[in-house]
Design an enzyme around this catalytic site. Structure first.
Site, PDB file in Angstrom:
ATOM      1  N   LYS A  59       0.738  -0.537  -0.141  1.00 11.02           N
ATOM      2  CA  LYS A  59       0.055   0.349  -0.176  1.00 11.02           C
ATOM      3  C   LYS A  59       0.795   0.787  -0.423  1.00 11.02           C
ATOM      4  O   LYS A  59       2.364   1.182   0.466  1.00 11.02           O
ATOM      5  CB  LYS A  59      -1.095  -0.426   1.368  1.00 11.02           C
ATOM      6  N   SER A 134      -9.467   2.035   2.824  1.00  8.98           N
ATOM      7  CA  SER A 134      -8.902   2.287   1.606  1.00  8.98           C
ATOM      8  C   SER A 134      -7.737   1.779   0.783  1.00  8.98           C
ATOM      9  O   SER A 134      -7.050   2.057   0.254  1.00  8.98           O
ATOM     10  CB  SER A 134      -8.062   3.145   2.493  1.00  8.98           C
ATOM     11  N   SER A 158      -9.910  -0.570   6.452  1.00 11.13           N
ATOM     12  CA  SER A 158      -9.219  -0.538   5.218  1.00 11.13           C
ATOM     13  C   SER A 158      -9.032  -1.263   4.634  1.00 11.13           C
ATOM     14  O   SER A 158      -7.978  -2.351   3.103  1.00 11.13           O
ATOM     15  CB  SER A 158      -8.678   0.501   4.954  1.00 11.13           C
TER      16      SER A 158
END
Length: 430
Positions: A59, A134, A158
């Site tokens: 990420k 996310s 997320s």
């Protein structure tokens, strides 16, 4: 197939038009050097373990050497990292290939996964729907077959929401199970790294590689499963409620002790958030103000609106939330005793991308809905594993959760229940 060939295919797949928006940045030359080393080890019989040669997307809020940690934002000047985050170092020491920075909701501050700066990654199950956030790029890279594994982060859901929206496994561990250094923070009391994978074996391999305690006592499997009743869960779509009831029926048929009952901590958290706001809203403005001016027009309007809605920060509210958090964590642990909890990961299917992209009010409504079941578990610091259930349909996901520290019990239990969930339909009788 050699690791070099597999990487070349992954990069080719990542460069297809439908994969646009998955990556923020990569260093392909460095990747090929790592896979060549993996192939040499394999040829010499010196594999470093199950992750050797596996492609892992990282990420974009986690430090990677030579890349800018932007957290999906253009609102501040990021510096190139001089070293990898410790958890990435762990992965590389076991032969994994970190494939660059995956896209995300800006600052990791949305459960829907949109990013207007680097494009929104495609939902691998249905391109008309949001990818979930996310950790949207991580989920899309897995769902589209680009990467083997992924490392996201989870503050309010997320890893679990995008896993649910794209038919994947996503894990939020007990805070402290993995090393969280060198990750751009959002809400430090809630933030944690989280692994994602297409199957449970891959996720457990990541957990083995990342967990700080590598010698754990043998964990007894739970004898009971608690299902929060509908009043505790809030509003579920008819399809997701049917999925949950189908899971209850399948588990009971297989000999599990399953109890549906109120779960007071969940109901209290909803009332707490309505009165004092959420913990992430209390912490995020002060945290992100260290990196960017919160009114900066370069910030995604939906993210900027959420940040400004949390201002002015009220320290008294944060203190109330933290005091209640400790009490409710104890309440949840007493309520479960030796049981684990099963509940839907998300209350409904993901919304259409075009609807939330063009309507700020609809975005806010759907974002709140997406996080409505994952956020309370994060507040309680309950490790939680999102698991695909039934046919590969967006949102068809169940979460297995337990008190802080029950991570290994959850993963062991998942190995027993995931086969039961693979063929669920909402028509199964309760």
């Amino acid at each position: 197939m050699s690791a070099v060939t597999r990487l070349a295919r992954a990069l080719g797949r990542a460069d297809q038009p439908d994969a646009a928006g998955i990556f923020i940045r990569r260093n392909d030359a460095a990747l090929f050097e790592l896979v060549r080393q993996s192939d040499r080890r394999r040829a010499e019989g010196g594999s470093l373990g199950p992750l050797d040669g596996k492609i892992v997307v990282i990420k974009g809020n986690i430090a990677l050497t030579g890349l800018l940690t932007t957290a999906g934002s253009l609102s501040f000047i990021a510096q190139a990292e001089t070293e990898d985050a410790p958890l990435v170092q762990r992965l590389k020491a076991q032969g994994a290939i970190p494939m660059g920075h995956a896209n995300l909701s800006e600052f990791a501050f949305s459960g829907l996964g949109l990013n207007p700066h680097f494009r929104t990654p495609r939902n691998g199950l249905d391109p008309d729907l949001v990818p979930g956030g996310s950790s949207s790029g991580c989920a899309s890279a897995l769902a589209l077959g680009i990467a083997d594994l992924a490392i996201g982060t989870d503050t309010s859901g997320s890893t679990r929401v995008p896993a649910a929206y794209q038919g994947l496994f996503g894990f939020r561990p007990t805070i402290g199970r993995y090393d969280g250094r060198c990750i751009l923070p959002l809400a430090p009391s809630l933030d944690t790294p989280g692994p994602m994978a297409r199957d449970l074996d891959g996720l457990m391999a990541l957990d083995d590689a990342l967990r700080e305690t590598t010698t754990e006592a043998r964990t007894a499997l739970p004898q009971r499963i608690v299902i929060p009743d509908i009043a505790s869960l809030g509003c579920l779509s008819s399809e997701i409620e049917g999925l949950l009831l189908a899971a209850v029926a399948r588990m009971r048929e297989s000999g599990w002790s399953v109890e549906i009952r109120p779960f007071a901590a969940l109901e209290e958290i909803r009332a707490l958030f309505e009165r004092f706001g959420t913990l992430v809203a209390a912490e995020a403005p002060g945290t992100l103000a260290r990196y960017a001016r919160l009114s900066n027009p370069a910030i995604d309007p939906n993210v900027r609106r959420r940040l400004q809605a949390a201002l002015p920060v009220k320290p008294a509210n944060a203190r109330q939330l933290m005091a209640a958090r400790k009490r409710l964590q104890a309440l949840a642990k007493r309520d479960l005793q030796d049981a684990l909890m099963l509940l839907p990961t998300v209350p409904s299917a993901p919304p259409r991308l075009d609807t939330v992209s063009s309507n700020a009010d609809q975005f806010a409504k759907e974002n709140t809905r997406a996080l409505s079941l994952t956020m309370p578990l994060a507040f309680l610091n309950m490790p939680s594993l999102a698991m695909p259930a039934g046919a590969a349909r967006p949102g068809y996901s169940l979460t297995l959760s337990g008190p802080a520290g029950s991570d290994s019990s959850i993963l062991a239990c998942a190995g027993m229940v995931t086969p039961l969930f693979s063929q669920l339909t909402t028509e199964t009788p309760a």
